[in-house]
Design an enzyme around this catalytic site. Structure first.
Site, PDB file in Angstrom:
ATOM      1  CE  LYS A 163      -4.200  -1.880   0.541  1.00 57.43           C
ATOM      2  NZ  LYS A 163      -5.291  -1.743  -0.445  1.00 57.43           N
ATOM      3  CE  LYS A 262     -10.582  -5.713  -4.148  1.00 59.75           C
ATOM      4  NZ  LYS A 262     -10.463  -4.521  -3.267  1.00 59.75           N
TER       5      LYS A 262
HETATM    6  O1  OSB Z   1      -7.718  -1.950  -2.298  1.00 58.27           O
HETATM    7  O2  OSB Z   1      -7.564  -3.999  -2.769  1.00 58.27           O
HETATM    8  C1  OSB Z   1      -7.884  -3.107  -1.988  1.00 58.27           C
HETATM    9  C2  OSB Z   1      -8.821  -4.584   1.385  1.00 58.27           C
HETATM   10  C3  OSB Z   1     -10.000  -3.965   1.611  1.00 58.27           C
HETATM   11  C4  OSB Z   1     -10.477  -3.056   0.702  1.00 58.27           C
HETATM   12  C5  OSB Z   1      -9.751  -2.766  -0.439  1.00 58.27           C
HETATM   13  C6  OSB Z   1      -8.553  -3.410  -0.688  1.00 58.27           C
HETATM   14  C7  OSB Z   1      -8.069  -4.319   0.256  1.00 58.27           C
HETATM   15  C8  OSB Z   1      -6.801  -4.976   0.126  1.00 58.27           C
HETATM   16  C9  OSB Z   1      -6.611  -6.265   0.894  1.00 58.27           C
HETATM   17  O3  OSB Z   1      -5.883  -4.537  -0.499  1.00 58.27           O
HETATM   18  C10 OSB Z   1      -6.844  -7.461   0.100  1.00 58.27           C
HETATM   19  C11 OSB Z   1      -6.959  -8.709   0.933  1.00 58.27           C
HETATM   20  O4  OSB Z   1      -8.025  -8.952   1.522  1.00 58.27           O
HETATM   21  O5  OSB Z   1      -6.000  -9.459   0.982  1.00 58.27           O
HETATM   22 MG    MG Z   2      -7.048  -2.058  -4.301  1.00 58.74          MG
END
Ligand code: OSB
Ligand code: MG
Length: 368
Positions: A163, A262
């Site tokens: 991130k 997703k």
């Molecule tokens: O931006 O992909 C994303 C988790 C919650 C909401 C958005 C995101 C994410 C993650 C984690 O990056 C992904 C995971 O659950 O491993």
């Molecule tokens: Mg993302």
């Protein structure tokens, strides 16, 4: 499909460690477990992946619960469907609320697969016996990021998603790259930038990232196409793609080279598969995203990621990445960097009834 009752549960669990993004920190996860039972007593399970607050999308646990109870389930009660693919058509006249729709739609897929004694993976057209596992690093400092990378490398993860935000990007990635010159890494900005930051984003071309996910705002579809022309790193879209039509437009505009699919974000498995099929025909790579989800949604992700177009290791991590104890049995595990795709009927995982019971905060049964 002969539905007898639907049970909605709101569950809540603490994360093993805080999940940091520039939008805030998640320490506890609420979610909705949807159980659709038919007249033979067979149950299919889905999971609503909205968060408690609208930081990632506009939906929340409360709005999802409202849309499920007061809108979608009454629609399903009124009109009999024969196949889970019919759910998308039935829900079409209801605008957005994709996570609520997906939670219910995915339970119908699981139920249908179980009734037909085939795995959800086979029902969807999956071709892989195992899916490659990636993990997200959402730490608050460089040293915590490095500690997590080391831990997850040992656990076998094949791809690392870091991130980033304007507050923590170049120096963070530079140090990770310095310590791990060959590691498959990518960055996820969750819309932390605007086109004014183009120089900071361009600078990340130094690091041979697999891709940069969602650098700009979710509605910056034109800006992403301008940005992609200026940077070498492939852009992957997440928040921008909430439907097949979004995917088609983004690809036509050249706004991305990769899509993070997703099912929850796009309204369910039917729409997810449509996006997958469209991308495969056009040389756009796809991978399966994650939502800090519990075992039900995690199991659905494993089935979805077994489709042939999912060529990049997704955010498909083991249950123990986030949870002390998950609500499915067995839990999702990663071995040698892969999750085995279950061959049993439906999602192929059972329910850990005790864990489900002790994490349930609210429950509601709707009889048909
Ligand atoms: O931006 O992909 C994303 C988790 C919650 C909401 C958005 C995101 C994410 C993650 C984690 O990056 C992904 C995971 O659950 O491993
Ligand atoms: Mg993302």
């Amino acid at each position: 499909m002969n539905i007898a009752q639907i049970r909605l549960r709101v569950i809540c669990m603490p994360l093993k460690s805080p999940f940091h993004t520039h939008l805030g920190t998640v320490t506890e996860r609420e979610g909705i477990i949807v159980e659709v039972m038919d007249s033979d007593g067979v149950s299919g399970f889905g999971e609503g992946v909205a968060f408690s607050t609208p930081w990632y999308t506009e939906e929340t646990v409360k709005t999802s619960l409202h849309i499920l109870s007061d809108v979608l389930i009454p629609l399903l009660k009124k009109k009999q469907i024969n196949h889970p693919e019919d759910a998308a058509g039935l829900f079409k006249k209801i605008k957005r609320n994709h996570m609520a729709k997906a939670g219910l739609e995915m339970a119908l897929w699981d139920l249908y697969a179980k009734k037909n004694l085939i795995s959800l993976s086979s029902l969807l057209g999956g071709t892989r016996g195992e899916v490659a596992s990636g993990v997200v690093i959402a730490a608050d400092s460089l040293s915590n990021s490095l500690t997590q990378i080391e831990k997850y490398l040992e656990a076998g993860y094949q791809r690392f998603k870091i991130k980033i935000s304007p507050r923590q990007d170049y120096s963070l990635i530079a140090e990770i790259r310095r310590q791990y010159p060959e590691l498959p890494i990518m960055a996820d900005a969750n819309s932390a930038y605007t086109l004014k930051d183009i120089d900071s984003i361009k600078a990340l071309d130094d690091f041979n990232l697999l891709m940069i996910e969602q650098p700009l705002a979710s509605d910056d579809i034109i800006e992403h196409s301008l940005l992609q022309k200026e940077i070498r790193t492939p852009i992957c879209l997440d928040e921008s793609i909430v439907s097949f039509e979004d995917a088609r437009k983004a690809i036509e505009l050249g706004s991305c080279k990769v899509i993070n699919i997703k099912a929850g974000r796009v309204g369910g498995l039917y729409e997810a598969k449509r996006i997958h099929d469209y991308c495969v025909g056009r040389g756009i790579e796809v991978w399966c995203g994650g939502m800090i989800e519990f075992g039900i949604s995690r199991a659905h992700n494993v089935a979805l990621a077994s489709l042939p177009g999912f060529t990049v290791p997704g955010d498909i991590s083991a249950s123990n990445r986030f949870w002390e104890e998950d609500i499915i049995t067995p839990e999702v595990t990663v071995e040698n960097g892969f999750v085995t795709v279950p061959k049993g009927p439906g999602i192929g995982y059972g329910i850990n009834e005790k864990r489900l019971r002790e994490t349930t905060q609210f429950e509601k049964i709707i009889t048909f």
